[in-house]
Write a protein that holds these residues in place. Structure first.
Motif, PDB file in Angstrom:
ATOM      1  N   ASP B 290      10.643 -36.627 -83.961  1.00 47.30           N
ATOM      2  CA  ASP B 290      10.141 -35.331 -83.506  1.00 47.30           C
ATOM      3  C   ASP B 290       9.006 -35.514 -82.500  1.00 47.30           C
ATOM      4  O   ASP B 290       7.875 -35.860 -82.874  1.00 47.30           O
ATOM      5  N   THR B 292       8.145 -33.057 -80.366  1.00 43.00           N
ATOM      6  CA  THR B 292       7.879 -31.717 -79.800  1.00 43.00           C
ATOM      7  C   THR B 292       6.470 -31.228 -80.118  1.00 43.00           C
ATOM      8  O   THR B 292       6.041 -30.202 -79.617  1.00 43.00           O
ATOM      9  N   PRO B 311      13.672 -33.066 -80.474  1.00 41.29           N
ATOM     10  CA  PRO B 311      13.491 -34.438 -80.979  1.00 41.29           C
ATOM     11  C   PRO B 311      14.272 -35.427 -80.089  1.00 41.29           C
ATOM     12  O   PRO B 311      15.396 -35.136 -79.685  1.00 41.29           O
TER      13      PRO B 311
END
Lengths: 116, 562
Positions: B290, B292, B311
């Motif tokens: 991930d 983000t 991701p």
């Protein structure tokens, strides 16, 4: 006794003279050698100075500058490279009787060998 | 008439005569013995004299230092030390003016002052060239004398100055190769041969200097390494100095950044992090992380220059240079495994180079999870550029670690397997993607036809208090070419480049903007010297072979165009 003494004295004198001559010749040779040594040393020194000057004058930046300014040379760009396939040749270059074909040339064909 | 019959000696006199005879015999014998011993010693005297002659003929004082092509980098030449005996100088002012005219670099006041001193020995010029010596000697000027010396000359000036080091007035090696090989250079005629190629060294130095001037940067460093045998073809640090004027160089100029500086390298370390992750088997290329949102390691926030839209997999993390993704990868690999790889890559100890100026890496001995996560994107393990170069060379060289070499010797190259060939081949493709993918940050390093593959780095510099300087970057690029069959590796680092909005219409001073273009220029210029030709017609085929299926050029995770 007298005879012996006289003989000894003569022998000593002769040997002395002979040795003196030898010594002088050795002395001369030493002088020559030392002069040669000096010459060799001077030559080596001169050579070293020349070597140093050569290295100084052939610094990459100096050579690059000369190549650019005097010979118009510059860094090769990719556009200057190509393969033999794209080179246009006159038709006479492909004379079949010499065995020269475009394919052969591409396979590192030994053109000179065929000619001879 | 004399006759023996009439001549009768008394026994006492006979005894006396015999004694005299014996004494004269001993005397004559000793004289002959002396003469013969002299005769016998002549040949030996001659021999010893000849030996001396040979010694004199070969005497140079200190052996040469040459580059790989036998170009002389350091040599001893005869020179003269010019000194004055001020008491003998009749007209000091006129003499000073004459000397100043001949040696414009010597200040007139300095010469006046020297010639007015009440001493018997005043050094005017430590190393006087033979030409000047001759001119002054011929002028017949009084009070100026000369002492013949052996001067150490570096004919290429500032070329490879940080490697060469220098010698003291007495000819003792003080730094660099001169110091490390001091005994060998003094005792043998055999020159010390460096792996450096003068032309490549010059190109490396001049290209880095050019970019430093363009970006008004503080300093820089660079390395060109042969991946196959570890030979260092170029090693540069800027600012540099002319070794012939070592005494006039500042500390900043003398400092060898390529081997003696320890930097937090930043994103170039992501190449190493990714290689470790893939090679250890703990992470797969397709594994997603991930990226983000920011990541927190305790109180420390790991952030990205640009967040990714979704991701990202390992390849995307590398080409987008995600700190968050790299830290997550390192977390999955584990601190212990990562440290083991760093040890194998010799990033945790001093580089094994024949130089005194080699830095010790800076890192926390207790290698914690947070250390490993920050090291994944190049913080917390400060190493020198030469260490980074040899570690990355190992990634591209089928996974064999080779110690960097500065001296040409006949020893066999010692290889130490660190990564598998599979990892190495995969990393080549990833490094190429950093240069060719639209999201990649290394596009400006792409010298057409030479297949450069590598990684950019933009790290914050550390200030004098040990904290990070927000607006002071270390912009770098480490890459190999041709990446389909890597032969040579180039590392370039530029310290604190300033934004050049007027010249470039943007304010970026990242590795991709500052260091990558330097690598492109260097590749273009050194490739012909290294007999590597650009590929034109087979280019699409090779480019295709370097493609990673997992990456699509059409799928971009950011809108940025760096």
């Amino acid at each position: 006794m007298w005879k012996f003494s006289i003989i000894c004295s003569f022998m000593a004198i002769f040997t002395g003279i002979a040795l003196n001559l030898i010594s002088n010749s050795i002395h001369d040779r030493r002088k020559q050698l030392s002069a040669l040594e000096k010459k060799i040393e001077q030559k080596i020194e001169k050579l070293k100075i020349l070597e140093t000057e050569w290295e100084y004058h052939t610094q990459p930046d100096k050579l690059m500058q000369i190549a650019e300014d005097k010979l118009g040379m510059s860094t090769k760009e990719v556009e200057q490279f190509g393969e033999i396939k794209i080179v246009k040749l006159r038709s006479s270059a492909w004379k079949l009787d010499l065995g020269v074909t475009k394919d052969n040339l591409l396979k590192d064909f030994d053109y000179k060998k065929v000619r001879n | 008439m004399w006759s023996n019959d009439n001549f009768i000696l008394a026994p006492k006199e006979i005894k006396k005569a015999r004694r005299r005879l014996l004494v004269s015999f001993i005397f004559v014998f000793s004289v002959f013995l002396g003469i013969f011993s002299q005769i016998l010693s002549f040949p030996f005297q001659e021999k010893s004299k000849l030996l001396l002659a040979n010694q004199l003929a070969n005497s140079v004082g200190r052996a040469k230092i040459i580059d790989r092509n036998n170009n002389i980098l350091a040599i001893n030449v005869p020179a003269w030390t010019m000194y004055a005996d001020p008491i003998e100088v009749l007209e000091p002012i006129k003499t000073a003016a004459f000397l100043h005219n001949l040696m414009p670099e010597k200040d007139l006041n300095f010469l006046n002052k020297k010639l007015s001193l009440k001493k018997r020995f005043v050094e005017i010029d430590r190393v006087t060239s033979p030409k000047r010596y001759q001119t002054i000697f011929n002028s017949g000027i009084t009070g100026i004398h000369f002492l013949k010396i052996q001067a150490r000359i570096y004919p290429k000036g500032d070329l490879a100055s940080h490697i060469l080091g220098n010698v003291s007035k007495d000819g003792e090696g003080l730094a660099g190769i001169e110091r490390h090989f001091d005994t060998a250079l003094k005792s043998s005629e055999k020159p010390v041969k460096l792996t450096i190629d003068s032309n490549i060294q010059y190109i490396l130095q001049s290209e880095i200097k050019k970019q430093i001037n363009f970006f008004d940067a503080d300093a820089g460093a660079g390395v060109v390494l042969n991946i196959q045998n570890g030979e260092v073809l170029g090693l540069s640090s800027f600012p540099s100095f002319d070794v012939n004027y070592f005494g006039e160089a500042s500390e900043k100029e003398i400092f060898n950044r390529a081997t003696f500086a320890s930097y937090d390298m930043g994103s170039t370390f992501k190449l190493i992090n990714t290689a470790i992750a893939l090679d250890s088997g703990k992470v797969n290329l397709k594994d997603k992380f991930d990226t983000t949102k920011p990541l927190y390691i305790g109180k420390h926030k790991v952030d990205d220059f640009r967040y990714l839209k979704r991701p990202a997999n390992v390849a995307e993390i590398l080409i987008n240079s995600s700190n968050i993704g790299s830290a997550l990868i390192a977390e999955k690999v584990g601190a212990k495994i990562q440290k083991n790889y760093f040890d194998l890559l010799e990033l945790t100890k001093k580089a094994d180079l024949p130089l005194l100026e080699v830095s010790k890496p800076i890192f926390n001995e207790k290698w914690t999870k947070s250390n490993s996560m920050t090291a994944s994107y190049g913080y917390g393990l400060a190493v020198s550029p030469i260490q980074l170069a040899s570690a990355v060379a190992c990634i591209f060289n089928n996974g064999d670690f080779i110690k960097p070499k500065l001296i040409v010797d006949n020893k066999e190259t010692v290889k130490k397997r660190v990564f598998s060939e599979k990892t190495s081949h995969l990393m080549r493709k990833l490094a190429r993607a950093v240069v060719t993918h639209p999201d990649g940050s290394g596009k400006k390093s792409d010298a057409f036809g030479y297949f450069v593959g590598g990684k950019t780095g933009t790290a914050e510099m550390i200030n004098s208090n040990g904290g990070f300087q927000k607006h002071s970057n270390l912009s770098s690029f480490v890459g190999a070419f041709p990446i389909n069959n890597p032969q040579y590796l180039i590392t370039v680092l530029i310290e604190n480049p300033k934004p050049q909005i007027e010249k470039l219409n943007h304010h970026f001073t990242t590795g991709g903007q500052v260091a990558a273009p330097v690598v492109k220029e260097i590749v273009k210029k050194i490739a012909p010297i290294l007999n590597i030709h650009p590929v034109v017609t087979d280019l699409p085929k090779i480019e295709q072979s370097l493609k990673l299926e997992i990456l699509s050029n059409k799928v971009r995770l950011t809108n940025a165009s760096l």
